[in-house]
Design a protein around this motif. Structure first.
Motif, short mmCIF file in Angstrom:
data_model
loop_
_atom_site.label_atom_id
_atom_site.label_comp_id
_atom_site.label_asym_id
_atom_site.label_seq_id
_atom_site.Cartn_x
_atom_site.Cartn_y
_atom_site.Cartn_z
N GLU A 430 97.12 47.90 55.66
CA GLU A 430 96.37 48.14 54.50
C GLU A 430 94.95 47.35 54.48
O GLU A 430 95.17 46.14 54.90
N ARG A 442 94.42 43.34 54.52
CA ARG A 442 95.50 42.89 53.52
C ARG A 442 96.76 42.42 54.29
O ARG A 442 97.71 41.77 53.82
N LYS A 443 97.23 43.53 55.07
CA LYS A 443 98.32 43.33 55.64
C LYS A 443 98.36 44.32 56.92
O LYS A 443 97.88 45.36 57.13
N ASP A 445 101.71 45.45 59.19
CA ASP A 445 103.24 45.52 59.74
C ASP A 445 103.39 46.15 60.93
O ASP A 445 103.28 47.30 60.83
N ASP A 448 108.76 46.96 59.81
CA ASP A 448 109.41 46.50 58.51
C ASP A 448 110.63 46.96 58.35
O ASP A 448 110.76 48.12 57.90
N ASN A 470 110.72 41.76 59.43
CA ASN A 470 109.40 42.04 59.50
C ASN A 470 108.70 41.42 60.61
O ASN A 470 108.88 40.19 60.85
N GLN A 474 99.83 39.13 57.24
CA GLN A 474 99.62 39.29 55.83
C GLN A 474 99.11 37.97 55.50
O GLN A 474 99.21 37.18 56.00
N ARG A 475 98.53 38.19 54.11
CA ARG A 475 98.01 37.23 53.50
C ARG A 475 99.21 36.38 53.04
O ARG A 475 100.13 36.45 52.35
N TYR A 484 96.09 33.70 55.90
CA TYR A 484 96.83 34.64 56.64
C TYR A 484 98.10 34.16 57.29
O TYR A 484 97.96 33.03 57.75
#
Length: 588
Positions: A430, A442-443, A445, A448, A470, A474-475, A484
């Motif tokens: 994202e 924002r992320k 993965d 997950d 996971n 990410q933040r 992060y």
């Protein structure tokens, strides 16, 4: 379909015939051949479709016994008007195929298995159905495609090699009993069988081609050139490019079954019939669900206190009630033995249950072939890939967001043909573009996974354990846009079903990774609720604390607009509030 031409043939034209290329497992996109075995191509070392055709005709004419090795090629060449010597008696092949008893072909889907990385997306088999198996499909032949993995291979090596082509793979044949036992009884996976509308001659031709493929070697790629892709390619030898046409660069079994369900061949649906075979777990849950509430209570009491079989609570039941109670308990005990839980206790209880069952008339109250599935067939599942667009607002910025997910589903997606209360996402990214003209991740993965596994049998010790894994980036904090954390997060805990479609859960987690400054190991906890309110509406809410920062509150609601779209409302709070509205499009 096998086409008939004149006896004169054009070598160039025939070498470009689609069915000839499919028999050779030619990759039209890369101009290469999938099979890596030396013995499959006469032109090994300098393989081309034209040269292979010329050498095939030459070698089958010069040595007719080679027709036993390549019966499908032989049949196709003769259908094109090419004269070959009379085919010899092929004892090994005839013994193997038993063609007189094979009357149909099926593709089988084994549902996803969360305990094995290679089986998260389900598995696909080819099955040859016999007409003389004495009422059981377990004696049918099944064809499996899989990677050849060394024993004791470690998990990291397995994943890396599986993704990047570090393994060879191939087709193998076994009685369907073996796969049924492995998937339905041991790994507790439901099986779905899609019988195909093929003629007798087409079925025989497919069988002949599978014989050519047994023990040949391919390169294995978990993302695309996997069981689903290559078994679909085998079917296309007969049907044409009906299953792998316009595929995404990644292939999972449910995608092939979606194409299969809508495919047409010879102006008819390619699928003739869909059959369901419940796993041992599904059989137990179905049997338990059909019990009345008093009988559910009694089952729980008999499990912990077998002496109650001599009590009036059991003795006064009708014969059918006794049968149902014993069948349910027997099914549950067998589950626990399969899962290697309390072996000595459950083996002892199993003997007692058998003794009590022998005292009753024969016959089952809930035969497995009458069990209706709790989930829908795999072709009805939502598309696996996702594109997202959204807007968000927080205390200091406004932003537009864009997202992409490779596969497969999250806990708020419809659970049609998927494991309820679980999450399986791979390559989920994202981005945001904020009002300060900044582009940020924002992320990201990589994988997950979540499995909450709530109990569906309240009076028995069934399930309730939960776990998550996971690997990503990410933040770290909601109010810090440049903070992060990247690494691994894993944990386990407890879940409990509070209503048919709702659970509460508690997880103890640990994060191992690196932030913008250094490496860290951070323990934490998460408490939450997950609920499917209706077919269209679902939500999830949680509070998470890592003992290193203020707790973060997460709330996400999903409203299903149609099969391919949903709308998400996301609210987060950690000192400050963040609200996000996201539109998701599912495809692939």
């Amino acid at each position: 379909m096998l086409s008939i031409t004149t006896k004169a043939y054009d070598l160039d034209a025939l070498s470009h015939h689609e069915q000839w290329l499919r028999l050779l497992h030619y990759n039209t996109e890369s101009d290469t051949f999938y099979i890596k075995s030396d013995g499959f191509y006469f032109s090994a070392g300098d393989v081309s479709a034209r040269r292979e055709l010329s050498l095939t005709i030459h070698n089958l004419s010069r040595n007719p016994n080679l027709q036993c090795k390549f019966p499908a090629r032989t049949r196709w060449l003769k259908s094109q008007g090419i004269k070959l010597p009379k085919k010899p008696i092929c004892n090994k092949f005839e013994t193997w195929k038993k063609a007189e008893s094979v009357d149909s072909v099926s593709l089988v889907f084994a549902s996803g298995y969360m305990s094995n990385p290679a089986s998260l997306y389900g598995h696909m088999l080819l099955k040859f159905n016999k007409s003389n198996t004495y009422g059981t499909h377990l004696l049918d032949h099944s064809i499996n495609y899989g990677a050849l993995v060394p024993e004791q291979e470690n998990g990291v090596s397995y994943i890396v090699k599986g993704i990047f082509g570090g393994y060879s793979a191939g087709f193998s044949d076994q009685l369907f009993y073996t796969h049924h036992h492995n998937y339905a009884s041991t790994e507790l996976r439901d099986l779905w069988e899609y019988e195909l509308s093929l003629s007798e001659s087409e079925t025989k031709f497919l069988l002949e081609h599978v014989w050519e493929l047994i023990e040949q070697r391919f390169d294995y790629y978990f993302i695309d050139e996997n069981c689903a892709y290559h078994i679909a390619k085998v079917i296309e030898v007969v049907t044409g490019k009906t299953l792998t046409h316009n595929l995404t660069p990644w292939v999972i079994p449910s995608t092939i079954f979606k194409k299969l369900s809508s495919a047409r061949y010879q102006n008819h649906p390619l699928v003739r019939e869909i059959k369901y075979t419940p796993s041992k777990s599904s059989e137990f849950h179905r049997s338990y669900t059909l019990l009345s509430e008093p009988l559910k209570e009694l089952v729980g009491q008999l499990y912990t206190q077998p002496a109650l079989f001599e009590d009036d609570k059991y003795e006064l039941l009708t014969i059918e009630q006794k049968k149902h109670v014993l069948e349910t308990l027997m099914s549950f005990v067998q589950l626990k033995i399969t899962e290697q839980e309390g072996i000595e206790f459950h083996q002892s209880l199993k003997k007692k249950l058998i003794n009590y069952r022998f005292k009753l008339p024969i016959g089952l109250t809930t035969p497995s072939n009458s069990i209706k599935p709790n989930v829908s067939a795999p072709h009805t599942a939502q598309n696996a890939s996702k594109l997202s667009a959204g807007v968000l607002s927080s205390h200091d910025i406004n932003a537009a967001t864009l997202g992409f997910r490779l596969t497969y589903f999250d806990a708020l997606n419809p659970d049609t043909a998927r494991v309820k209360f679980s999450n399986l996402e791979m390559i989920d990214i994202e981005l945001e573009v904020n009002n300060k003209s900044q582009l940020k991740v924002r992320k990201l993965d990589i994988i997950d996974l979540e499995s909450f596994n709530p109990s569906y049998a309240e009076t028995l010790p069934d399930g309730n354990w939960a776990w998550q894994l996971n690997v990503g980036f990410q933040r770290s904090y909601l109010d810090c846009h440049s903070c992060y954390f990247g690494g691994l997060s894993t944990g386990g805990g407890y879940s409990k079903r509070v209503k048919t479609s709702s659970i509460i859960y508690a997880l103890a987690n640990v994060e191992i990774g690196k932030n913008e400054h250094n490496w860290r190991v951070i323990p934490g906890i998460e408490l939450g609720i997950l609920s499917r309110v209706s077919d269209k509406l679902a939500f999830r809410s949680s509070v998470k604390s890592d003992f290193n920062s203020d707790p973060i509150l997460n709330f996400e609601a999903s409203f299903q607009l149609n099969d391919n779209n949903d709308l998400r409302l996301i609210f987060k709070q950690q000192n400050h509030n963040e609200v996000q509205l996201v539109f998701n499009y599912y495809w692939g």
